[in-house]
Scaffold this active site. Sequence first.
Site, mmCIF file in Angstrom:
data_model
loop_
_atom_site.group_PDB
_atom_site.id
_atom_site.type_symbol
_atom_site.label_atom_id
_atom_site.label_comp_id
_atom_site.label_asym_id
_atom_site.label_seq_id
_atom_site.Cartn_x
_atom_site.Cartn_y
_atom_site.Cartn_z
ATOM 1 N N HIS A 20 -9.460 3.439 1.502
ATOM 2 C CA HIS A 20 -8.051 3.066 1.400
ATOM 3 C C HIS A 20 -7.888 2.350 0.059
ATOM 4 O O HIS A 20 -8.213 1.171 -0.069
ATOM 5 C CB HIS A 20 -7.657 2.158 2.564
ATOM 6 C CG HIS A 20 -6.194 1.822 2.601
ATOM 7 N ND1 HIS A 20 -5.380 1.887 1.499
ATOM 8 C CD2 HIS A 20 -5.396 1.428 3.624
ATOM 9 C CE1 HIS A 20 -4.150 1.545 1.827
ATOM 10 N NE2 HIS A 20 -4.130 1.266 3.117
ATOM 11 N N CYS B 68 0.810 -1.223 0.000
ATOM 12 C CA CYS B 68 0.000 0.000 0.000
ATOM 13 C C CYS B 68 0.844 1.274 0.000
ATOM 14 O O CYS B 68 0.290 2.377 0.077
ATOM 15 C CB CYS B 68 -0.978 -0.014 1.173
ATOM 16 S SG CYS B 68 -2.229 -1.312 0.976
ATOM 17 N N HIS C 147 -0.954 8.796 6.411
ATOM 18 C CA HIS C 147 -1.447 7.491 5.952
ATOM 19 C C HIS C 147 -2.791 7.229 6.629
ATOM 20 O O HIS C 147 -3.736 6.819 5.976
ATOM 21 C CB HIS C 147 -0.421 6.413 6.289
ATOM 22 C CG HIS C 147 -0.731 5.085 5.686
ATOM 23 N ND1 HIS C 147 -0.924 4.910 4.332
ATOM 24 C CD2 HIS C 147 -0.881 3.852 6.247
ATOM 25 C CE1 HIS C 147 -1.193 3.628 4.092
ATOM 26 N NE2 HIS C 147 -1.170 2.976 5.224
#
Lengths: 314, 393
Positions: free
Chosen positions: B319, B149, B282
């Site tokens: 996300h 990610c 994040h």
Amino acid sequence: MTPLSILSAAVLTPFGSDLELLLERLRAGPAPGDAPRRIPDADIDAAAGSAPSYRDRASSMLLGAARLSLAGFGIRPPVPDPERFGLVTGSHRGPLDSYALFHRKIQEAGPRLAPPLLFAHGYPNAPNTLASIALGIRGPNLSFSAGRVSGLSALMHGAIQIEQGRADRVLVAAFETVPAAWDNPAASASGASGFSEIAVAILLAPAGDGPRLLSVAESGGADAALALATAAAEAMLRSGAAGVGSILASLPSPPASAGAVRRFHLESFFGDAGGALGLLGVALAAASIRASRSGSILVASADAGGEAAAAVIG
Amino acid sequence: MSPPRRVRVVVTGLGAWTCVGRDVASLREALRSGRTGLRRIRRFDPAPYRNPVAGECEDPPPSVATGAPHRGAAFLAAALAEARANARMIPGDRSSLVAGTNFGGLSVLGAALRDPAGAGAGYFLREGTAWAAAAAGMDGARTTLSLSCASGAAIVGVAFDLIAFGRVERCVAAAYDELSEAAYAGLCALRAVTPLSLRPFDRRRSGTLFAEGAGALVLESLESARGRGVPILAEVLGQAINNDAHNLTAPEMEGRGIAGVMAAALLDAGLAPSAVDHVNAHGTGTLYNDPVETAAIHRVLGDRARQIPVVSIKPIVGHAMGAAGAIEIIATVLTLSEGFVPPTLGLEEPDPACDLDYVPGRARPFSGRIAISNSYGIGGANACVVLKKWEGP
């Protein structure tokens, strides 16, 4: 670019790990059709060491080659100065076996019983991550997939980390397995499964003694041959080398004539080891130059999709 | 080895295909208004999973998607087309492409496994990139990076390096991921998905909510942008990418790697921590990420940490896995160029361990100059990019 030193190079192949013997194999001519395509399990286990739990074959192969390369330069993990030590990897097929097993499990048992361990080990960068953990490498970390060009793509971006002062040493590695799903009689009968296994790791550092990476460049385009020629020309131009003694190429089909320059089509000797062949070419070139202490060798990779890269070792 | 001289790198084009809409304008509106794209999954039956809510994207039109090996590649092609159009790039201009993805063609793995050749079914990472590059008329060098990610931020860092040190003049950094059922099953099995709502930095946070999409940024040398006469949106000052070398699935609770990557990126940019005006975090909303990231921001920025807005846009766009970093850097460029910070939705009861200004509730005007964007991935992959508002040379 400023030349970089290839401090050490290590390989795992179906024909062993001795680069001198592999060079002899190149000189002797292409392999017969029934040549082995898989690396013996014992070779992988001996190089990688035992796994604490499940470990994908691709991850074991990468770790094994990386450990051998570090040992070749006298480094016993964890690596020194880990924040200044990089790991850049390339693979076309990646840890496919883990995703294939994961896929089968959820087909059989349903999504509620999806196995998290297999899922995590199937991430394309999982082999890189597991090697980072095992070797204690905490610096620049990249994982590329560009078909046959994966290994040389990793080499270029690994070299960039040193050129630009982001790392003092970079382990560049490439690996390809024969995925279990395609290692069967039906796949072989289709004529499509010429897959073979190879793992390669080379340790780069600022220039010193021994074989050097003089340049590496990428190109691309719909015309793969033109892309390759462009990458090779740029690599030669950047290297400052007057000429090349031989060419080691990883291409969908054997390269055209190169005049008096000796050329070797790596697939003809080692099978389709995808993105690992280009970096194998670099390891072989470094071994050849270490033995002869002269000359320069062009290593080139291209894929039918138009990715291309070339490196000059001298 | 002393690093060579750099050229300045600027952003001249943005493209986004996200769960809040089919372009950057939709993303801008959602970030300003705090509109979320998270809703019940329609593409597959979500009943067996931890949460039926995710950020699904609209399908790109046939003019973009026909022939794509999978939906993710179509998202990538759509984002590439928008970014290149905004930057006034023309087909066949030899610009490079650094693509990023976490899962690539995982949705077509079953077909790939049934194919004796293994290739051509679209599973391999290079296949999605090659198809989207061709669809966008791109004929320069291209590669695909996968860093879980952190992929979407890492591609911007890699593209920055290619330009800053003179290897190429222009490079498009673009990342994508598709929310396939296989990926969702795995992510739920890893227990990364909250069974409740996504609430970054809130004391009730219990996990993240995933999404799909793509983000693309055109990066080029300042000289190239001036020569082409294209508007400049922001400047990229530096970047860093590293790995925790800790565990394949468990986070490193000291935050050593994520603090290290922020510090290295600021060093790369030649900036003191006091220069930072904004952090696009994040901010996953998982139990461990948010306090560890908060502590790392404190450690690196010192007193400055409490003086600046720190946001997570994941409750708005979800996300987006490998694309998350690229979409968040696009949001950061919008923050710098258009003068607003988006809100962190879902934050109502602050966690004492998360004690920064996270901009809860609604967007806020912003007049800062320097921002950083953080991205982390499973296995300890970390990336940080430093951006500067474009104020002229």
